[in-house]
Design a protein around this motif. Sequence first.
Motif, PDB file in Angstrom:
ATOM      1  N   ILE A   1      -0.268   0.403  -1.963  1.00  0.00           N
ATOM      2  CA  ILE A   1       0.027  -0.998  -2.233  1.00  0.00           C
ATOM      3  C   ILE A   1       0.496  -1.105  -3.684  1.00  0.00           C
ATOM      4  O   ILE A   1      -0.078  -0.485  -4.583  1.00  0.00           O
ATOM      5  N   LYS A   2       1.532  -1.884  -3.904  1.00  0.00           N
ATOM      6  CA  LYS A   2       2.117  -2.047  -5.240  1.00  0.00           C
ATOM      7  C   LYS A   2       1.779  -3.421  -5.811  1.00  0.00           C
ATOM      8  O   LYS A   2       1.626  -4.391  -5.083  1.00  0.00           O
ATOM      9  N   ASN A   3       1.718  -3.478  -7.144  1.00  0.00           N
ATOM     10  CA  ASN A   3       1.569  -4.776  -7.793  1.00  0.00           C
ATOM     11  C   ASN A   3       2.961  -5.318  -8.144  1.00  0.00           C
ATOM     12  O   ASN A   3       3.967  -4.700  -7.792  1.00  0.00           O
TER      13      ASN A   3
ATOM     14  N   ASP B   1       4.020  -0.777  -9.872  1.00  0.00           N
ATOM     15  CA  ASP B   1       3.009   0.274 -10.007  1.00  0.00           C
ATOM     16  C   ASP B   1       1.998   0.150  -8.874  1.00  0.00           C
ATOM     17  O   ASP B   1       1.874  -0.901  -8.248  1.00  0.00           O
ATOM     18  N   ASN B   2       1.250   1.229  -8.650  1.00  0.00           N
ATOM     19  CA  ASN B   2       0.188   1.157  -7.648  1.00  0.00           C
ATOM     20  C   ASN B   2      -0.814   0.093  -8.048  1.00  0.00           C
ATOM     21  O   ASN B   2      -1.220   0.012  -9.205  1.00  0.00           O
ATOM     22  N   TRP B   3      -1.216  -0.732  -7.053  1.00  0.00           N
ATOM     23  CA  TRP B   3      -2.268  -1.710  -7.278  1.00  0.00           C
ATOM     24  C   TRP B   3      -3.578  -0.935  -7.340  1.00  0.00           C
ATOM     25  O   TRP B   3      -3.876  -0.118  -6.464  1.00  0.00           O
ATOM     26  N   ILE B   4      -4.351  -1.144  -8.394  1.00  0.00           N
ATOM     27  CA  ILE B   4      -5.605  -0.422  -8.601  1.00  0.00           C
ATOM     28  C   ILE B   4      -6.748  -1.429  -8.589  1.00  0.00           C
ATOM     29  O   ILE B   4      -6.680  -2.464  -9.252  1.00  0.00           O
ATOM     30  N   ASP B   5      -7.826  -1.089  -7.852  1.00  0.00           N
ATOM     31  CA  ASP B   5      -8.966  -2.005  -7.798  1.00  0.00           C
ATOM     32  C   ASP B   5      -9.911  -1.761  -8.980  1.00  0.00           C
ATOM     33  O   ASP B   5      -9.642  -0.906  -9.838  1.00  0.00           O
ATOM     34  N   LYS B   6     -11.017  -2.495  -9.004  1.00  0.00           N
ATOM     35  CA  LYS B   6     -11.977  -2.393 -10.115  1.00  0.00           C
ATOM     36  C   LYS B   6     -12.613  -1.013 -10.205  1.00  0.00           C
ATOM     37  O   LYS B   6     -13.133  -0.635 -11.242  1.00  0.00           O
ATOM     38  N   GLU B   7     -12.582  -0.265  -9.123  1.00  0.00           N
ATOM     39  CA  GLU B   7     -13.154   1.083  -9.113  1.00  0.00           C
ATOM     40  C   GLU B   7     -12.106   2.141  -9.444  1.00  0.00           C
ATOM     41  O   GLU B   7     -12.324   3.330  -9.236  1.00  0.00           O
TER      42      GLU B   7
ATOM     43  N   PHE C   1      -9.830  -2.529   4.005  1.00  0.00           N
ATOM     44  CA  PHE C   1      -9.183  -2.968   2.782  1.00  0.00           C
ATOM     45  C   PHE C   1     -10.150  -2.710   1.629  1.00  0.00           C
ATOM     46  O   PHE C   1     -11.364  -2.669   1.833  1.00  0.00           O
ATOM     47  N   SER C   2      -9.630  -2.588   0.439  1.00  0.00           N
ATOM     48  CA  SER C   2     -10.495  -2.512  -0.726  1.00  0.00           C
ATOM     49  C   SER C   2     -11.354  -3.776  -0.777  1.00  0.00           C
ATOM     50  O   SER C   2     -10.888  -4.860  -0.443  1.00  0.00           O
ATOM     51  N   SER C   3     -12.588  -3.630  -1.213  1.00  0.00           N
ATOM     52  CA  SER C   3     -13.473  -4.789  -1.352  1.00  0.00           C
ATOM     53  C   SER C   3     -12.926  -5.807  -2.341  1.00  0.00           C
ATOM     54  O   SER C   3     -13.262  -6.971  -2.301  1.00  0.00           O
ATOM     55  N   TYR C   4     -12.080  -5.339  -3.248  1.00  0.00           N
ATOM     56  CA  TYR C   4     -11.570  -6.203  -4.306  1.00  0.00           C
ATOM     57  C   TYR C   4     -10.182  -6.747  -4.016  1.00  0.00           C
ATOM     58  O   TYR C   4      -9.614  -7.472  -4.820  1.00  0.00           O
ATOM     59  N   ASP C   5      -9.604  -6.391  -2.890  1.00  0.00           N
ATOM     60  CA  ASP C   5      -8.237  -6.810  -2.575  1.00  0.00           C
ATOM     61  C   ASP C   5      -8.246  -8.256  -2.096  1.00  0.00           C
ATOM     62  O   ASP C   5      -8.647  -8.551  -0.989  1.00  0.00           O
ATOM     63  N   ARG C   6      -7.783  -9.147  -2.918  1.00  0.00           N
ATOM     64  CA  ARG C   6      -7.792 -10.572  -2.589  1.00  0.00           C
ATOM     65  C   ARG C   6      -6.380 -11.112  -2.341  1.00  0.00           C
ATOM     66  O   ARG C   6      -6.172 -12.306  -2.297  1.00  0.00           O
ATOM     67  N   ARG C   7      -5.390 -10.214  -2.244  1.00  0.00           N
ATOM     68  CA  ARG C   7      -4.014 -10.658  -2.049  1.00  0.00           C
ATOM     69  C   ARG C   7      -3.844 -11.240  -0.643  1.00  0.00           C
ATOM     70  O   ARG C   7      -4.492 -10.826   0.292  1.00  0.00           O
ATOM     71  N   SER C   8      -2.940 -12.208  -0.522  1.00  0.00           N
ATOM     72  CA  SER C   8      -2.684 -12.791   0.806  1.00  0.00           C
ATOM     73  C   SER C   8      -1.871 -11.804   1.626  1.00  0.00           C
ATOM     74  O   SER C   8      -1.126 -10.995   1.094  1.00  0.00           O
TER      75      SER C   8
END
Length: 177
Positions: free
Chosen positions: A83-85, A89-95, A133-140
């Motif tokens: 997943i990209k931002n 770049d790669n979307w990176i979660d809090k971990e 999904f990542s626990s932190y992924d809040r994207r629609s």
Amino acid sequence: CENSTFDEVLNSLQKYNANAVVIDVKDDLGRLFPDLPVQSNEKNAFSTEPKLKTFFTQLKKRKIYTIARIVALKEFTRDDLCIKNENGDNWIDKEKTSWMDPSDERVRRYLEDVCSAAVKIGFDEIQLDYIRFSSYDRRSREHSRIEAINSLTEGLSNVVHEVGGKLSVCVFGCTIE
């Protein structure tokens, strides 16, 4: 097997009269099992171990049930599938983890190839891990999260069963804060 020698694994199986073993085919870092006939590069391959085929043969000879653990959506090596931002770049979660999107058809095909190849080389069962999904992924999303995971899991199940394997899925429970 990465942290143990093959002989240690075989000895432990015999010592404890175990009848099954779980082997990482796609690990937590996205690295693939050696000799897996899937699109790969140096970044996502385990180091090759010449005794690997002998080890697998020994497991089958001893009637050990082999389970291929596939870390499905957590990913560190396949930047092209992550997943990209907004800036690409790669979307990176809090971990500090990047993830693949379960609704992306390219991700589905890649995981189908990994699962199918694992069964074809002799694994009895595919165990999908990190099928979320990542626990932190809040994207629609265009599709709901549940629909995306169900669709991916159903597709992978069909592929695994078509090539004669069994499928299990590790389920992650999440508490709402």
